[in-house]
Enzyme design. Sequence first.
Site, PDB file in Angstrom:
ATOM      1  N   LEU A 151      -0.765   0.920   1.182  1.00 64.47           N
ATOM      2  CA  LEU A 151      -1.264   1.590  -0.018  1.00 64.47           C
ATOM      3  C   LEU A 151      -1.082   3.093   0.092  1.00 64.47           C
ATOM      4  O   LEU A 151      -0.760   3.766  -0.896  1.00 64.47           O
ATOM      5  CB  LEU A 151      -2.741   1.249  -0.237  1.00 64.47           C
ATOM      6  CG  LEU A 151      -3.385   1.921  -1.450  1.00 64.47           C
ATOM      7  CD1 LEU A 151      -2.716   1.480  -2.744  1.00 64.47           C
ATOM      8  CD2 LEU A 151      -4.881   1.624  -1.503  1.00 64.47           C
ATOM      9  N   TYR A 152      -1.298   3.642   1.283  1.00 69.92           N
ATOM     10  CA  TYR A 152      -1.086   5.082   1.474  1.00 69.92           C
ATOM     11  C   TYR A 152       0.331   5.466   1.052  1.00 69.92           C
ATOM     12  O   TYR A 152       0.536   6.421   0.293  1.00 69.92           O
ATOM     13  CB  TYR A 152      -1.320   5.454   2.940  1.00 69.92           C
ATOM     14  CG  TYR A 152      -0.860   6.844   3.294  1.00 69.92           C
ATOM     15  CD1 TYR A 152      -1.548   7.961   2.823  1.00 69.92           C
ATOM     16  CD2 TYR A 152       0.272   7.056   4.084  1.00 69.92           C
ATOM     17  CE1 TYR A 152      -1.122   9.247   3.133  1.00 69.92           C
ATOM     18  CE2 TYR A 152       0.691   8.327   4.398  1.00 69.92           C
ATOM     19  CZ  TYR A 152      -0.010   9.418   3.922  1.00 69.92           C
ATOM     20  OH  TYR A 152       0.425  10.682   4.223  1.00 69.92           O
ATOM     21  N   ALA A 153       1.318   4.721   1.529  1.00 64.84           N
ATOM     22  CA  ALA A 153       2.705   5.016   1.178  1.00 64.84           C
ATOM     23  C   ALA A 153       2.939   4.841  -0.322  1.00 64.84           C
ATOM     24  O   ALA A 153       3.676   5.617  -0.941  1.00 64.84           O
ATOM     25  CB  ALA A 153       3.649   4.119   1.973  1.00 64.84           C
TER      26      ALA A 153
END
Length: 336
Positions: A151-153
Amino acid sequence: MKVLVTGTAGFIGSHVAIRLLERGDEVVGVDNLNDYYDVGLKQARLDRFRHDPRYTHVHADLADREAMASLFATHAPRRVVHLAAQAGVRYAAENPHVYVSSNVTGFLHVLEGCRNHAVEHLVFASTSSVYGANRAMPFSEHDSAEHPLTLYAATKKANEQMAHSYAHLYGIPSTGLRFFTVYGPWGRPDMALFLFTRAILRGEPIKVFNHGRHRRSFTYIDDIVEGVIRCLDRPPAADAAWDAGEPDPSSSGVAPFRLYNIGNEQPVELLDYIRRLEQCLGREAIMELLPLQAGDVPDTEADVGELRRAVGYVPRISVEEGVVRFVRWYREYYQA
């Protein structure tokens, strides 16, 4: 000139702020000093430059729409370096809403500030993690990055697309920088070098994922800051040579927008990184060898040819020297 730097209590943001102040710029810094990791470390970073008369600090959350609108209206920065974000690839699995609030909603408020106040260049942080399932090495900005694995990416990939749309619609020159594994003094306590150093000095085991066979483009903080400043001074223009064919992922041609990798082109295996740290500390690591974690990629390798051609970027600090500098700082800061 007056530059807004978001995340000035953070690792990269604090270093960028100091560099801008040293060269004579006026810096407006914003940070919410959240407790994702030691707030004392964040305060100590700020203390290095907080009292410079050319520095103004604003305590605010990027996701606070009114606070960000007020910040831009009050200070009217000429350029913006956006480095604030909810960091940590693995933490996103536990707190996904925090990532979307900070990294997506917060970035929207930065873009709106740039649009409403005629900011002449926005430089923003992306990440090598956007390459996700891409296995072509070295990672190139010209390759597709449509399959992030965390999700960060995904939030960072969203930032790239949001910035492109604003560059196209409102003519905001925007440059996205895909950072590759940044390390060095004043780093984040959740990153490998910090975790390993602390554990080795305490005689505790370190978790070594993928049995240490990761290869990473470890990039020293000073080299990152040099690239950020060089990019800030060179706003992109729309690509006049674009022929209405298939847009290049790094530069669509229809907007003043560019994406660059920024990192060290010499990847290092994690086990070699640990061996160098052992040499610096004079102690042997107790390694708990573990399989590859979900969302991790085995290797990263930066192709920085485009950034070199655009701004003359050449990373200069080797891992051998960078680890020595980090250990020296760590021992002094923690009296270890």
